[in-house]
Design a protein around this motif. Sequence first.
Motif, PDB file in Angstrom:
ATOM      1  N   VAL A  80      16.342  55.116  42.466  1.00 46.76           N
ATOM      2  CA  VAL A  80      17.191  54.170  43.186  1.00 46.76           C
ATOM      3  C   VAL A  80      18.476  53.926  42.398  1.00 46.76           C
ATOM      4  O   VAL A  80      18.450  53.520  41.234  1.00 46.76           O
ATOM      5  CB  VAL A  80      16.453  52.841  43.417  1.00 46.76           C
ATOM      6  CG1 VAL A  80      17.381  51.808  44.055  1.00 46.76           C
ATOM      7  CG2 VAL A  80      15.234  53.079  44.310  1.00 46.76           C
ATOM      8  N   GLY A  81      19.595  54.197  43.037  1.00 46.07           N
ATOM      9  CA  GLY A  81      20.921  53.939  42.476  1.00 46.07           C
ATOM     10  C   GLY A  81      21.800  53.274  43.513  1.00 46.07           C
ATOM     11  O   GLY A  81      21.324  52.820  44.566  1.00 46.07           O
ATOM     12  N   LEU A  82      23.085  53.229  43.250  1.00 43.95           N
ATOM     13  CA  LEU A  82      24.008  52.518  44.130  1.00 43.95           C
ATOM     14  C   LEU A  82      23.977  53.066  45.554  1.00 43.95           C
ATOM     15  O   LEU A  82      23.932  52.291  46.517  1.00 43.95           O
ATOM     16  CB  LEU A  82      25.428  52.586  43.569  1.00 43.95           C
ATOM     17  CG  LEU A  82      26.502  51.870  44.394  1.00 43.95           C
ATOM     18  CD1 LEU A  82      26.236  50.367  44.457  1.00 43.95           C
ATOM     19  CD2 LEU A  82      27.891  52.142  43.815  1.00 43.95           C
ATOM     20  N   ASP A  83      24.018  54.387  45.707  1.00 47.18           N
ATOM     21  CA  ASP A  83      24.049  54.967  47.055  1.00 47.18           C
ATOM     22  C   ASP A  83      22.816  54.553  47.850  1.00 47.18           C
ATOM     23  O   ASP A  83      22.918  54.160  49.025  1.00 47.18           O
ATOM     24  CB  ASP A  83      24.120  56.494  46.982  1.00 47.18           C
ATOM     25  CG  ASP A  83      25.442  56.994  46.440  1.00 47.18           C
ATOM     26  OD1 ASP A  83      26.412  56.212  46.417  1.00 47.18           O
ATOM     27  OD2 ASP A  83      25.502  58.172  46.030  1.00 47.18           O
ATOM     28  N   GLU A  84      21.656  54.654  47.216  1.00 47.02           N
ATOM     29  CA  GLU A  84      20.411  54.321  47.904  1.00 47.02           C
ATOM     30  C   GLU A  84      20.366  52.838  48.277  1.00 47.02           C
ATOM     31  O   GLU A  84      19.913  52.471  49.373  1.00 47.02           O
ATOM     32  CB  GLU A  84      19.209  54.658  47.019  1.00 47.02           C
ATOM     33  CG  GLU A  84      18.962  56.143  46.821  1.00 47.02           C
ATOM     34  CD  GLU A  84      19.924  56.801  45.841  1.00 47.02           C
ATOM     35  OE1 GLU A  84      20.019  58.039  45.845  1.00 47.02           O
ATOM     36  OE2 GLU A  84      20.578  56.064  45.066  1.00 47.02           O
ATOM     37  N   VAL A  85      20.857  51.979  47.377  1.00 46.86           N
ATOM     38  CA  VAL A  85      20.823  50.535  47.651  1.00 46.86           C
ATOM     39  C   VAL A  85      21.757  50.180  48.795  1.00 46.86           C
ATOM     40  O   VAL A  85      21.392  49.413  49.700  1.00 46.86           O
ATOM     41  CB  VAL A  85      21.174  49.738  46.380  1.00 46.86           C
ATOM     42  CG1 VAL A  85      21.261  48.242  46.701  1.00 46.86           C
ATOM     43  CG2 VAL A  85      20.130  49.975  45.294  1.00 46.86           C
TER      44      VAL A  85
END
Length: 277
Positions: A72-77
């Motif tokens: 989980v990183g920025l894009d996924e969040v």
Amino acid sequence: MSGFFARRPPNQPGLAVFLNAGDPPLPVLADVMRMLDDCRVDCLELAVPFPDSVTDGPVIRRSARRALAEGVGLDEVLDFLGEVLPRLRHLKVALLADWGHTVRGLTVPGFVRRVADSGVDGLLVHGLPPRLRADCLEAAREAGVPMVATCYTASASAVKAAAAESATAYLYLVAHYGRSGGGLAADDRELAATLAALRKTTAGRAAAGRTTAVPIAVGFGVRSRADIALLHGLGADAAVVGSAGVARIERALTEGTDAVEEFHTFVHTLSPYSTRY
């Protein structure tokens, strides 16, 4: 007053809870958020996970590691929030992103625009360098993203005043120095005096027509309904609960029980009005 915590009657403190996006995994987190919305919890501080925070204790550090292991990183969040937020009726979400791990390498205006496009209700940039603070506030103003500002009870007067001036979502007052996960160790008289001074500054901004009044939320060591009542009595609009709730998620994941029900039970111990509608 800002939309955060504004729907609470004056005699009831607002409640914010903290979780790392990805702990529990995002599909379960979506169910947790819908439960919080049904329970009329006011705010979820949702962190884009980042490792080894110097202000966090072992509970939240383990949570961040589990979330990062989920990829989980920025894009996924942001994609996740774009899907979940339109379905919420009461719960507001303040996104917490760490400068060093998540934001650095992006342009500040570009990052803020992406956050705005997700539909998030507020933004807190952890570890933002002071030299970029004005740029971030201007980008947020242009994108229409309310900002969460932070200060400590023991911060210098100028730091507290700057936080009170810049907050447009809510002002997060950290009760004491140290790492998260301990108890509420603040001095009551010092905390009450700090809240009164911050309230005077935010009220002055509103009276001058520069912005609406923003609520003040206190966190760091808040673990129980009694802690929340104490803070409300000292003048806080809301309380932020972090490690104690994250520990309940960890327990559910470790024991293989229902994380949504575990967190619902925990929330109900904090607020008698947080029952499912």
